[in-house]
Design a protein around this motif. Structure first.
Motif, PDB file in Angstrom:
ATOM      1  N   SER A   1     -70.283  16.260  64.907  1.00  0.00           N
ATOM      2  CA  SER A   1     -68.947  15.956  64.381  1.00  0.00           C
ATOM      3  C   SER A   1     -68.165  15.072  65.341  1.00  0.00           C
ATOM      4  CB  SER A   1     -68.178  17.255  64.119  1.00  0.00           C
ATOM      5  OG  SER A   1     -68.054  18.024  65.296  1.00  0.00           O
ATOM      6  N   SER A   2     -68.567  15.071  66.637  1.00  0.00           N
ATOM      7  CA  SER A   2     -67.882  14.227  67.618  1.00  0.00           C
ATOM      8  C   SER A   2     -68.006  12.748  67.268  1.00  0.00           C
ATOM      9  CB  SER A   2     -68.446  14.476  69.024  1.00  0.00           C
ATOM     10  OG  SER A   2     -69.824  14.136  69.079  1.00  0.00           O
ATOM     11  N   ALA A   3     -69.071  12.370  66.561  1.00  0.00           N
ATOM     12  CA  ALA A   3     -69.240  10.972  66.156  1.00  0.00           C
ATOM     13  C   ALA A   3     -68.141  10.559  65.191  1.00  0.00           C
ATOM     14  CB  ALA A   3     -70.614  10.784  65.517  1.00  0.00           C
ATOM     15  N   PHE A   4     -67.830  11.426  64.242  1.00  0.00           N
ATOM     16  CA  PHE A   4     -66.790  11.105  63.262  1.00  0.00           C
ATOM     17  C   PHE A   4     -65.407  11.085  63.913  1.00  0.00           C
ATOM     18  CE2 PHE A   4     -69.957  13.601  60.569  1.00  0.00           C
ATOM     19  CZ  PHE A   4     -70.690  12.465  60.276  1.00  0.00           C
ATOM     20  N   GLN A   5     -65.199  11.962  64.877  1.00  0.00           N
ATOM     21  CA  GLN A   5     -63.926  11.983  65.585  1.00  0.00           C
ATOM     22  C   GLN A   5     -63.746  10.713  66.406  1.00  0.00           C
ATOM     23  OE1 GLN A   5     -61.481  14.577  65.353  1.00  0.00           O
ATOM     24  NE2 GLN A   5     -60.344  12.850  66.204  1.00  0.00           N
ATOM     25  N   ALA A   6     -64.836  10.245  67.042  1.00  0.00           N
ATOM     26  CA  ALA A   6     -64.768   9.021  67.839  1.00  0.00           C
ATOM     27  C   ALA A   6     -64.455   7.811  66.962  1.00  0.00           C
ATOM     28  CB  ALA A   6     -66.085   8.806  68.587  1.00  0.00           C
ATOM     29  N   LEU A   7     -65.029   7.759  65.771  1.00  0.00           N
ATOM     30  CA  LEU A   7     -64.729   6.668  64.840  1.00  0.00           C
ATOM     31  C   LEU A   7     -63.252   6.677  64.447  1.00  0.00           C
ATOM     32  CD1 LEU A   7     -67.831   6.855  62.467  1.00  0.00           C
ATOM     33  CD2 LEU A   7     -67.229   4.918  63.911  1.00  0.00           C
ATOM     34  N   LYS A   8     -62.750   7.868  64.160  1.00  0.00           N
ATOM     35  CA  LYS A   8     -61.353   7.998  63.767  1.00  0.00           C
ATOM     36  C   LYS A   8     -60.429   7.507  64.871  1.00  0.00           C
ATOM     37  CE  LYS A   8     -60.060  11.942  61.945  1.00  0.00           C
ATOM     38  NZ  LYS A   8     -59.595  13.359  61.856  1.00  0.00           N
ATOM     39  N   ASN A   9     -60.766   7.826  66.117  1.00  0.00           N
ATOM     40  CA  ASN A   9     -59.936   7.415  67.256  1.00  0.00           C
ATOM     41  C   ASN A   9     -59.968   5.903  67.463  1.00  0.00           C
ATOM     42  OD1 ASN A   9     -59.381  10.124  67.687  1.00  0.00           O
ATOM     43  ND2 ASN A   9     -60.921  10.360  69.302  1.00  0.00           N
ATOM     44  N   ALA A  10     -61.114   5.274  67.154  1.00  0.00           N
ATOM     45  CA  ALA A  10     -61.263   3.829  67.397  1.00  0.00           C
ATOM     46  C   ALA A  10     -60.638   2.983  66.303  1.00  0.00           C
ATOM     47  CB  ALA A  10     -62.740   3.476  67.543  1.00  0.00           C
ATOM     48  N   ALA A  11     -60.571   3.539  65.086  1.00  0.00           N
ATOM     49  CA  ALA A  11     -60.091   2.753  63.949  1.00  0.00           C
ATOM     50  C   ALA A  11     -58.584   2.895  63.801  1.00  0.00           C
ATOM     51  CB  ALA A  11     -60.805   3.203  62.677  1.00  0.00           C
ATOM     52  N   THR A  12     -57.862   2.208  64.674  1.00  0.00           N
ATOM     53  CA  THR A  12     -56.405   2.181  64.543  1.00  0.00           C
ATOM     54  C   THR A  12     -56.037   1.297  63.356  1.00  0.00           C
ATOM     55  OG1 THR A  12     -56.317   0.380  66.140  1.00  0.00           O
ATOM     56  CG2 THR A  12     -56.004   2.615  66.987  1.00  0.00           C
TER      57      THR A  12
ATOM     58  N   VAL B   1     -68.448   1.607  68.415  1.00  0.00           N
ATOM     59  CA  VAL B   1     -68.115   2.888  69.041  1.00  0.00           C
ATOM     60  C   VAL B   1     -69.382   3.466  69.666  1.00  0.00           C
ATOM     61  CG1 VAL B   1     -67.213   5.209  68.649  1.00  0.00           C
ATOM     62  CG2 VAL B   1     -66.292   3.270  67.340  1.00  0.00           C
ATOM     63  N   PRO B   2     -69.488   3.424  71.008  1.00  0.00           N
ATOM     64  CA  PRO B   2     -70.702   3.962  71.660  1.00  0.00           C
ATOM     65  C   PRO B   2     -70.849   5.449  71.376  1.00  0.00           C
ATOM     66  CG  PRO B   2     -69.346   2.689  73.195  1.00  0.00           C
ATOM     67  CD  PRO B   2     -68.508   2.930  71.982  1.00  0.00           C
ATOM     68  N   TYR B   3     -72.075   5.852  71.085  1.00  0.00           N
ATOM     69  CA  TYR B   3     -72.335   7.250  70.770  1.00  0.00           C
ATOM     70  C   TYR B   3     -73.605   7.686  71.484  1.00  0.00           C
ATOM     71  CZ  TYR B   3     -73.539  11.404  68.050  1.00  0.00           C
ATOM     72  OH  TYR B   3     -73.886  12.683  67.674  1.00  0.00           O
ATOM     73  N   ASN B   4     -73.467   8.721  72.309  1.00  0.00           N
ATOM     74  CA  ASN B   4     -74.608   9.221  73.074  1.00  0.00           C
ATOM     75  C   ASN B   4     -75.021  10.622  72.657  1.00  0.00           C
ATOM     76  OD1 ASN B   4     -74.739   6.897  74.792  1.00  0.00           O
ATOM     77  ND2 ASN B   4     -72.950   7.682  75.889  1.00  0.00           N
ATOM     78  N   GLY B   5     -74.393  11.135  71.591  1.00  0.00           N
ATOM     79  CA  GLY B   5     -74.699  12.491  71.143  1.00  0.00           C
ATOM     80  C   GLY B   5     -75.947  12.551  70.284  1.00  0.00           C
ATOM     81  N   PHE B   6     -76.124  13.700  69.641  1.00  0.00           N
ATOM     82  CA  PHE B   6     -77.309  13.921  68.817  1.00  0.00           C
ATOM     83  C   PHE B   6     -77.300  12.985  67.607  1.00  0.00           C
ATOM     84  CE2 PHE B   6     -79.462  15.847  65.203  1.00  0.00           C
ATOM     85  CZ  PHE B   6     -80.694  16.144  65.748  1.00  0.00           C
ATOM     86  N   TRP B   7     -78.435  12.385  67.344  1.00  0.00           N
ATOM     87  CA  TRP B   7     -78.613  11.560  66.155  1.00  0.00           C
ATOM     88  C   TRP B   7     -80.050  11.682  65.688  1.00  0.00           C
ATOM     89  CZ3 TRP B   7     -81.252   6.465  66.115  1.00  0.00           C
ATOM     90  CH2 TRP B   7     -81.298   5.911  64.833  1.00  0.00           C
ATOM     91  N   GLN B   8     -80.227  12.004  64.423  1.00  0.00           N
ATOM     92  CA  GLN B   8     -81.565  12.067  63.853  1.00  0.00           C
ATOM     93  C   GLN B   8     -81.555  11.504  62.432  1.00  0.00           C
ATOM     94  OE1 GLN B   8     -84.694  12.926  65.112  1.00  0.00           O
ATOM     95  NE2 GLN B   8     -85.193  11.938  63.182  1.00  0.00           N
TER      96      GLN B   8
END
Length: 431
Positions: free
Chosen positions: A104-115, A203-210
């Motif tokens: 879910s952190s991926a979606f939160q990061a997108l939200k923060n970047a998309a001003t 948006v760089p993402y280093n978390g889980f992705w499958q």
């Protein structure tokens, strides 16, 4: 913000399993997991886009979920959005692929970047070629998306994960209508065109992705689901014999029976009304509801659907659909003699799985006789019967009856029908 969750794919590469978005792992479907992750990130307004092949099943399981039918499945993502976007007013929209599982952190990061007025694209660095989209980025801004460039032709090491925020749904729709492509990259062309005038941040993402495209991807997903959903829990009316051993985080559903000297090593999940038989061993696995893991069976690192029956079997690093029965002494090989990577044949082409441990994939309703052996990476079509003593070295592509005679493998159409899993309840009561 509106979320469009894309589920229109026909899961052809997922064979012999069926609809991937509804396949349960640890008692949770991929669709349910995606909705949970979106909700944790604060996204509640979700519309799914499906096709004629899966929309009725999705609606029956999620009747309150907004759904749109994709009219042209051959257009891929572009077709899905051409069907969904006209129903959305001109506001920001988050596009999510149902095949890409992230935190879910991926979606939160997108939200923060998309001003306001700015889009966002989830990007992940990779070391090995991935047959998907690649990003070209300058000073953190996305300049283009190149779909499936081919190994050695990648424009960067940044994968385009399909989790994108567009500041204007109407502008995206207008651009999609301009682009038609025979390479199934109409959406990527539209995004590239939009990125020339509108800022899209990578948006760089280093978390889980499958990504989930092939059935063995569920095995790559299993540890993440076990970490998320397995916990020390025993449901109502579950009974565990005093000699049984339960270690680690193990979720035991309602009505489960764990018989004498059985062992369950977590993380693991056991579905409702399942029986873990005497001397059975389950470790690091997801077992569905109403199953019987019979005497002397070992289940290791595997995913079993509902109503799976076994007896003195070994199932390692495998994915098994619902209503499958293993006769006594069946074995899935999961490790090559030379210990190298296991490949699997898809549409006549050998595909590297990225795994050195990979057993079998069995579709729904398969029946195996006694002493059946299966080579690593072999897949069996749903509804097939494999007679006792057969050794399978290659896929069973059609619904077949497979037997051995004078050392020769004989494959013919299966004239027998698989009985419903409910028919075995009378036997379950005697255990």
């Amino acid at each position: 913000m509106k979320v469009i969750l894309l589920l229109g794919g026909r899961s052809k590469r997922f064979w012999p399993l069926r609809e991937k978005s509804l396949f349960p792992v640890c008692g949770v479907t991929l669709l349910e997991h995606q909705l949970n992750a979106l909700s944790r990130a604060g996204f509640k307004d979700v519309t799914i886009v499906g096709g004629a092949h899966n929309l009725s099943a999705i609606r029956s399981q999620f009747p309150k979920l907004q759904a749109v039918k994709q009219e042209d499945l051959d257009l891929g993502m572009q077709g899905a959005l051409l069907s969904a976007l006209p129903k959305i007013k001109d506001k920001p929209v988050l596009i999510i692929s149902g095949n890409d599982v992230t935190d879910s952190s991926a979606f939160q990061a997108l939200k923060n970047a998309a001003t306001k007025g700015r889009g966002a694209v989830l990007a992940k660095k990779v070391k090995r070629y991935f047959p998907g989209g690649y990003l070209t980025v300058k000073a953190g801004r996305v300049r283009s998306v190149v779909e499936k460039p081919g190994e050695g032709k990648e424009p960067s090491d940044l994968i385009n994960i399909v989790a994108h925020i567009h500041p204007s749904a109407s502008k995206l729709l207008a651009e999609l209508r301009k682009h038609r492509s025979e390479r199934d990259d109409g959406y990527e062309r539209a995004l590239t065109a939009l990125a020339q005038d509108t800022e899209y941040r990578a948006v760089p993402y280093n978390g889980f992705w499958q990504p989930v495209k092939y059935p063995w991807h569920l095995l790559d997903l299993l540890p993440h689901f076990l970490e998320t959903y397995a916990k020390r829990f025993k449901g109502g009316k579950a009974t565990i014999h005093r000699t049984a051993v339960i270690e680690g985080k193990v979720t035991i559903g309602s009505g489960v029976r764990v018989l004498p000297h059985a062992t369950i090593v977590g993380p693991a999940t056991i579905g409702d009304n399942t029986i873990i038989g005497t001397n059975a061993l389950v470790r690091g696995s997801s077992v569905g509801r109403g199953s019987v893991i019979g005497y002397g069976t070992e289940i290791k690192g595997s995913i079993l659907g509902d109503g799976v029956w076994t007896h003195m079997a070994y199932i390692g690093d495998s994915v098994v659909g619902s209503n499958v029965a293993f006769g006594g002494g069946c074995t899935t090989g999961n490790f090559r003699l030379d210990e190298s990577e296991i490949a699997s044949v898809v549409d006549g082409e050998k595909i590297p799985t990225g795994r050195t441990k990979f057993g079998a994939v069995l579709g729904e309703g398969v029946r195996l006789g006694i002493q059946v052996g299966i080579n690593p990476g072999v897949k069996i079509c749903g509804g097939s019967f494999i007679a006792g003593g057969v050794y399978l070295e290659e896929d069973v592509r059609q619904e077949s009856f497979v037997s051995m005679k004078n050392g020769m493998l004989i494959t013919r159409p299966n004239k027998f029908s698989t009985k419903p899993a409910e028919n075995r309840e009378k036997y379950q009561k005697t255990l």
